[in-house]
Design a protein around this motif. Structure first.
Motif, PDB file in Angstrom:
ATOM      1  N   LEU C 366      42.445  39.994  43.494  1.00  0.00           N
ATOM      2  CA  LEU C 366      42.958  40.342  44.818  1.00  0.00           C
ATOM      3  C   LEU C 366      43.299  39.121  45.656  1.00  0.00           C
ATOM      4  N   ALA C 367      42.394  38.151  45.705  1.00  0.00           N
ATOM      5  CA  ALA C 367      42.686  36.961  46.508  1.00  0.00           C
ATOM      6  C   ALA C 367      43.885  36.191  45.946  1.00  0.00           C
ATOM      7  N   PRO C 368      43.968  35.992  44.621  1.00  0.00           N
ATOM      8  CA  PRO C 368      45.171  35.334  44.101  1.00  0.00           C
ATOM      9  C   PRO C 368      46.461  36.108  44.383  1.00  0.00           C
ATOM     10  N   LEU C 369      46.414  37.431  44.325  1.00  0.00           N
ATOM     11  CA  LEU C 369      47.623  38.208  44.616  1.00  0.00           C
ATOM     12  C   LEU C 369      47.988  38.135  46.100  1.00  0.00           C
ATOM     13  N   ALA C 370      47.006  38.386  46.962  1.00  0.00           N
ATOM     14  CA  ALA C 370      47.291  38.373  48.404  1.00  0.00           C
ATOM     15  C   ALA C 370      47.593  36.968  48.888  1.00  0.00           C
ATOM     16  N   GLY C 371      47.125  35.974  48.144  1.00  0.00           N
ATOM     17  CA  GLY C 371      47.379  34.588  48.524  1.00  0.00           C
ATOM     18  C   GLY C 371      48.765  34.100  48.153  1.00  0.00           C
ATOM     19  N   VAL C 372      49.592  34.984  47.602  1.00  0.00           N
ATOM     20  CA  VAL C 372      50.965  34.543  47.295  1.00  0.00           C
ATOM     21  C   VAL C 372      52.028  35.594  47.625  1.00  0.00           C
ATOM     22  N   TYR C 373      51.745  36.870  47.437  1.00  0.00           N
ATOM     23  CA  TYR C 373      52.757  37.893  47.724  1.00  0.00           C
ATOM     24  C   TYR C 373      52.826  38.171  49.228  1.00  0.00           C
ATOM     25  N   PRO C 374      53.966  37.990  49.839  1.00  0.00           N
ATOM     26  CA  PRO C 374      54.056  38.201  51.289  1.00  0.00           C
ATOM     27  C   PRO C 374      53.721  39.631  51.717  1.00  0.00           C
ATOM     28  N   ALA C 375      53.970  40.601  50.852  1.00  0.00           N
ATOM     29  CA  ALA C 375      53.728  41.988  51.246  1.00  0.00           C
ATOM     30  C   ALA C 375      52.256  42.369  51.220  1.00  0.00           C
ATOM     31  N   LEU C 376      51.429  41.583  50.562  1.00  0.00           N
ATOM     32  CA  LEU C 376      50.037  41.999  50.338  1.00  0.00           C
ATOM     33  C   LEU C 376      49.053  41.400  51.344  1.00  0.00           C
ATOM     34  N   LYS C 377      48.118  42.244  51.756  1.00  0.00           N
ATOM     35  CA  LYS C 377      46.954  41.784  52.523  1.00  0.00           C
ATOM     36  C   LYS C 377      45.720  42.467  51.945  1.00  0.00           C
ATOM     37  N   LEU C 378      44.550  41.885  52.232  1.00  0.00           N
ATOM     38  CA  LEU C 378      43.301  42.457  51.728  1.00  0.00           C
ATOM     39  C   LEU C 378      42.572  43.239  52.802  1.00  0.00           C
ATOM     40  N   GLY C 379      42.307  44.491  52.495  1.00  0.00           N
ATOM     41  CA  GLY C 379      41.448  45.276  53.372  1.00  0.00           C
ATOM     42  C   GLY C 379      40.020  44.775  53.281  1.00  0.00           C
ATOM     43  N   PRO C 380      39.202  45.101  54.285  1.00  0.00           N
ATOM     44  CA  PRO C 380      37.812  44.627  54.294  1.00  0.00           C
ATOM     45  C   PRO C 380      36.983  45.288  53.189  1.00  0.00           C
ATOM     46  N   ALA C 381      35.773  44.777  53.008  1.00  0.00           N
ATOM     47  CA  ALA C 381      34.817  45.342  52.049  1.00  0.00           C
ATOM     48  C   ALA C 381      34.666  46.833  52.331  1.00  0.00           C
ATOM     49  N   TRP C 382      34.761  47.628  51.309  1.00  0.00           N
ATOM     50  CA  TRP C 382      34.966  49.073  51.469  1.00  0.00           C
ATOM     51  C   TRP C 382      33.794  49.892  50.927  1.00  0.00           C
ATOM     52  N   TRP C 383      33.444  50.937  51.696  1.00  0.00           N
ATOM     53  CA  TRP C 383      32.537  52.002  51.245  1.00  0.00           C
ATOM     54  C   TRP C 383      31.156  51.436  50.896  1.00  0.00           C
ATOM     55  N   PHE C 384      30.763  51.476  49.627  1.00  0.00           N
ATOM     56  CA  PHE C 384      29.450  50.933  49.268  1.00  0.00           C
ATOM     57  C   PHE C 384      29.331  49.455  49.646  1.00  0.00           C
ATOM     58  N   HIS C 385      30.450  48.786  49.775  1.00  0.00           N
ATOM     59  CA  HIS C 385      30.432  47.355  50.074  1.00  0.00           C
ATOM     60  C   HIS C 385      30.576  47.075  51.569  1.00  0.00           C
ATOM     61  N   ASP C 386      30.680  48.139  52.380  1.00  0.00           N
ATOM     62  CA  ASP C 386      30.695  47.999  53.843  1.00  0.00           C
ATOM     63  C   ASP C 386      29.240  47.802  54.282  1.00  0.00           C
ATOM     64  N   SER C 387      28.756  46.599  54.073  1.00  0.00           N
ATOM     65  CA  SER C 387      27.330  46.287  54.192  1.00  0.00           C
ATOM     66  C   SER C 387      27.216  44.782  54.341  1.00  0.00           C
ATOM     67  N   PRO C 388      26.085  44.285  54.833  1.00  0.00           N
ATOM     68  CA  PRO C 388      25.970  42.833  55.003  1.00  0.00           C
ATOM     69  C   PRO C 388      26.233  42.037  53.727  1.00  0.00           C
ATOM     70  N   GLU C 389      25.596  42.404  52.629  1.00  0.00           N
ATOM     71  CA  GLU C 389      25.830  41.647  51.400  1.00  0.00           C
ATOM     72  C   GLU C 389      27.253  41.848  50.901  1.00  0.00           C
ATOM     73  N   GLY C 390      27.744  43.056  51.042  1.00  0.00           N
ATOM     74  CA  GLY C 390      29.100  43.351  50.593  1.00  0.00           C
ATOM     75  C   GLY C 390      30.142  42.548  51.363  1.00  0.00           C
TER      76      GLY C 390
END
Lengths: 467, 467, 467
Positions: C366-390
């Protein structure tokens, strides 16, 4: 000089005070060892352990795999060859060779365990190296010849409340019988490990099925008789204290065939089917069968999947199994376990303990599964991950979704009897450090951390394994 | 104001004192750069570097990929188009555009490397931004025109003991010859990278094989002649200091065909087989062939698998290779390497260095493999993972199973010559911080950490790469 | 006694001072909630919320899945059965049952959110347990009956600047119309979630297509008419504030068929094709179609892939969807998204936000893709990962390659309205702690951290979602 094994081992400076306090209250709790591979013969015969090298080096694959990776030959470490040809037998020579290479273990759990054993079991305070090798050897050898270093004395000194060994389905449990008949109070229980009669790829599988029939008086030529034979063996193992079974499959795949389909599959397997898909399907079906039996007889089911055993055929041919060439593989649980879970996953009185060698499954698969299916619990960080970083990752990646109470405390899972206190000590320290971090960040209250420290060190293992 | 690049960079507050002490003892060690992509022409001709933008921005895919991701066109950054049509050529304009977007690099290693270069190489102490862009540009441009900023002077200033470049199998090594003949004392060696004559999917593969035959005088129409041609090129590369070969395959797959099967496969490939499975199998077989040659001639074999090259066909068509569109993929090692390992994995005098872009393989596959196979070692955190968090994860996930001594120190792996000291500095700092943490938690003694800091910064790279 | 929710929550001791300072400047920023699942009916009717159990326990799958995993039946928690048979309806009984098990949530984000709600929304300072259950219940129940605890009052008290709900393509948006017509100033926008008319496996898919035709006046028996119907619904949703669409597919697979092939595929699907590959291909093609529409109409495209919905068929049959049995699976992006990216990935005015439940993809894909494709961005840590460690892992594994500016701030993604401030508070705290760590290690300057704290808490979400 500093102790070999510092009192603050594994406590981060920034949360040390609380970690110490948590640890102080659990460090002397009895050891519950619900899953491992020590030899019941030791407790039965209570003979002195052999020389330091034969005790600590030759049987420990963590040790000889590391030396082998750096060019030391297994023969030089005394590891026996299957063809019986000459290997090093002089314990002192093996020990020196090991000591010269001890620096290779820097940063590994083996180093922590051994330093702990040297200090706490043998009273040594010098680091092991080429120059101290002989002194260590002599100190250890002298102590091993004393009566209070025999297996039962150590068992008591280690404050082991109960330990489980693991025996194959065909084992006669004679050592367990001898222990029971001896009147000794140490609690040593067995566990049912039927790989040899469940996995068509196991050496001698078909002959093993015949033998299973003989032992149980069941007709293992039929599916019904074969299942009955398992039931009888499980009952027999339960007489010797077993509260769990254990299954080491290459994958976590399960199946839930109709009775008719399962019977047909068994018939093909029984005739020696060479079809890899059938053999795999049979293993998969048998996990579900074992889970159904567990529902009935209460044995806790442990699944240890995902090891590619004997990766090097050359080493396997020359030295056999368990020579450090078992390599973890990517392991799926969500699809693999579905047939079993569809069958028994919602059972409230069944306990299935999942292990993994693939840490990517912790947060993605295992914690979400164990966090909802009543039958599932998570085993502790296993094998290569039975280490400070491994345990820390286990907690960090499972707790937020599965909580602490869907985990089962610590397993030492070892053949290395003298290292058992060291291993439990590392686990207790890592858990206390983790809890201290949660308190320091106000994610947990201090009194909760105290409660949890005890659960993780002692209570959860007893409860999950019904010990 | 604070330095651009703080003396305590990358040292956590809680273990800073020890990290500083460890680092102080290794920061001035010579740089050993055993694998990278600098241009040997620089050292051969020793011409001044071009303007700041042409030196630092235009060739650096880490930089232009980030700006591209935020809507800046490659043409605006001076990246040449394959059709030769107009792109920005004014270095100052490119530099301003970069400076305006420099905030995008917050939290990235590129930011650490560049701030280090600005401060330590160019004596700049102001952060780069739109408002300081011109001052930075002029300062750097002025210095680049000085003789003591020419390639050889920088090589010496950087305290590089040895650097490896990477050349294709068909390269005439003329720059290396020129360096050798020049009498300059700088040690620049080549490395053998035969992708263009090993990978049937490489542009011009069949013509490349013809060319390989011409160069070597071997009959590359036959399997035997083709292998001989490799042997001769390897010998030729060794004359120019090569101690390693390097292989950038899409996967880590290997094969170990019989001679007859390999020969038949070669014949089909040589006739231009379009069968994707055959092309893949040929690559796989060639890794094993290269490993066998390494066993014979002593070149260290590096495997850099798992990059999906040129992911965007539009960018590839307009701008060509290496434009930031190489994306990591899931990579298996345990099954993939087995054929090669069955063949040569137990060799004690062979060194195969494994890299990965898939961090999930560190603890699960790579550390367990390198922790037992004598031929295997682990390359450092690579490419996107050549970063503080990436290096930290590498150590945390490999050390407990493979130890430190199955790793090979640091590779800068870069085309960006001015950033080499910065990259080694980051690696040394991260390793010292990691060691300091181990000491703080009593997992390592302080004197051991000092020894290891030196091994990781210097000794292991020399030893593993036989430099 | 200590507050339930400490002012220093989630700040590590060693970087606490700076974390506090960063947090102080962002904690009172308005909440931008660009993606979630609250019920627009609440804001439309502004009726009092029901009793504490119906508000906080019964609809929250994080809560009941944990209790279910430990043997509590869903009926005992008041979760309705599809057959309408009896379940617990006494809120006080449900609440007590929950309180008795509240210790299970130690170490989970649910515990942090609930303690935050108890303290900050309901003024409670005692930990919830069996013995305090009734007091909590009464306090909460009393407050919920007050006018200033109605939905709109809470919306204002929570300082919500804008919130997005999510409606299916067939929704009549009547609650949104009612909100708009009410004159209330709260900004509640919808989002376009067309799964029911895009996924052939969705319940009632073919009838849904008929209904889509009726609503839009388009001929959804044809590919062209079907696409037009989407365009009209999207335009309609945009009238009610929608700035985004959302797509919850089992995988991230996309396709980019020719028009003719897409039309033929649609025809087969429209006739009810049972071919699993075709159904999958249709979903894949529709992601690309949606992206092309986004390019035209400006809706931000969100992809939420990789959940195995309704893993337990028994629970699905008895209780329906969203009962805690959605389990993450391994998810590929690099191959899966390629067709879509080949089509629209280089568009500068298109925004596609990627989410994942498979953290292994963060650093690798995800980071390599969003770090080069202009159309892509990364959504935040999701669902089970919507947590401090996540969240911490999300930042640690994406920032070095994608930077902060290819991420989009926080999504609460929740149905649990009262927990929204708690969720944003946790996200702001984790981000401030992460930034403080970067500053402490001199990887970022303090003034940059202040800027970033604001971007992550507020600005990036507004900008990415065009709100």
């Amino acid at each position: 000089m500093a102790a070999l094994s510092d009192p603050d081992l594994l406590f981060a400076p920034e949360t040390r005070t609380l970690a110490r306090a948590l640890y102080a209250a659990v460090k002397d709790l009895p050891i519950v060892s619900p899953h491992g591979h020590t030899d019941p013969r030791w407790y039965a015969l209570n003979e002195p352990f052999p020389d330091p090298a034969q005790l600590l080096i030759v049987p420990d694959h963590y040790i000889f795999r590391m030396l082998f990776s750096q060019g030391v030959r297994l023969e030089e470490l005394g590891v026996p060859r299957l063809d019986g040809s000459q290997v090093e037998t002089d314990g002192r020579v093996i020990w020196r060779r090991f000591a010269e290479h001890y620096y290779l273990f820097r940063g590994t759990p083996t180093r922590l365990w051994l330093d702990h054993v040297f200090e706490h079991l043998f009273g040594i305070d010098e680091p092991l190296s080429a120059s101290t090798a002989d002194r260590h050897y002599e100190t250890i050898a002298a102590l091993l010849s004393q009566d209070d270093y025999r297996p039962r004395a150590l068992f008591e000194r280690f404050n082991i409340e109960v330990i489980a060994t693991t025996e194959g389905a065909l084992d006669d449990l004679k050592w367990h019988r001898m222990i029971r008949d001896s009147g000794w109070k140490g609690r040593v229980v067995t566990a049912y490990r039927p790989d040899a009669v469940v996995d068509p790829d196991f050496e001698g599988f078909l002959a093993n099925l015949d033998r299973l029939g003989e032992i149980t008086g069941c007709d293992t030529a039929t599916w019904a008789g074969y299942l009955d034979a398992h039931r009888r063996r499980r009952a027999h193992f339960r007489e010797f204290g077993a509260t769990s079974s254990d299954h080491g499959h290459p994958t976590a795949e399960t199946a839930n065939l109709s009775d008719a389909a399962a019977q047909q599959l068994f018939n093909r397997i029984r005739r020696g089917s060479e079809d890899e898909r059938e053999r795999k399907l049979f293993r998969a079906q048998m996990l579900t069968e074992m889970a159904k039996m567990s529902r009935d007889d209460g044995l806790v089911l442990q699944i240890h999947p995902g090891s590619w055993r004997n990766h090097s055929p050359a080493v396997f041919q020359e030295f056999g199994r368990d020579k450090g060439f078992d390599i973890p593989t990517r392991t799926d649980y969500v699809a693999a376990l579905k047939p079993l879970l569809d069958c028994v996953g919602l059972e409230r009185d069944l306990t299935i303990i999942l292990f993994t060698l693939d840490e990517t499954s912790y947060a993605r698969e295992l914690a979400p599964l164990a966090g909802v299916y009543p039958a599932l619990k998570l085993g502790p960080a296993w094998w290569f991950h039975d280490s400070p970083e491994g345990m820390r990752r286990f907690r960090e990646m499972t707790t937020e979704t599965a909580g602490f109470y869907n985990t089962v405390g610590f397993n030492d899972d070892t053949r290395a009897f003298p290292s058992i206190p060291a291993r439990h000590d590392v686990a207790r320290r890592v858990d206390c450090a983790f809890l201290a971090r949660l308190v320091a960040e106000h994610r947990l209250r201090e009194e909760e951390a105290h409660e949890l420290a005890r659960e993780l060190a002692y209570t959860l293992a007893k409860k999950a394994y019904r010990l």
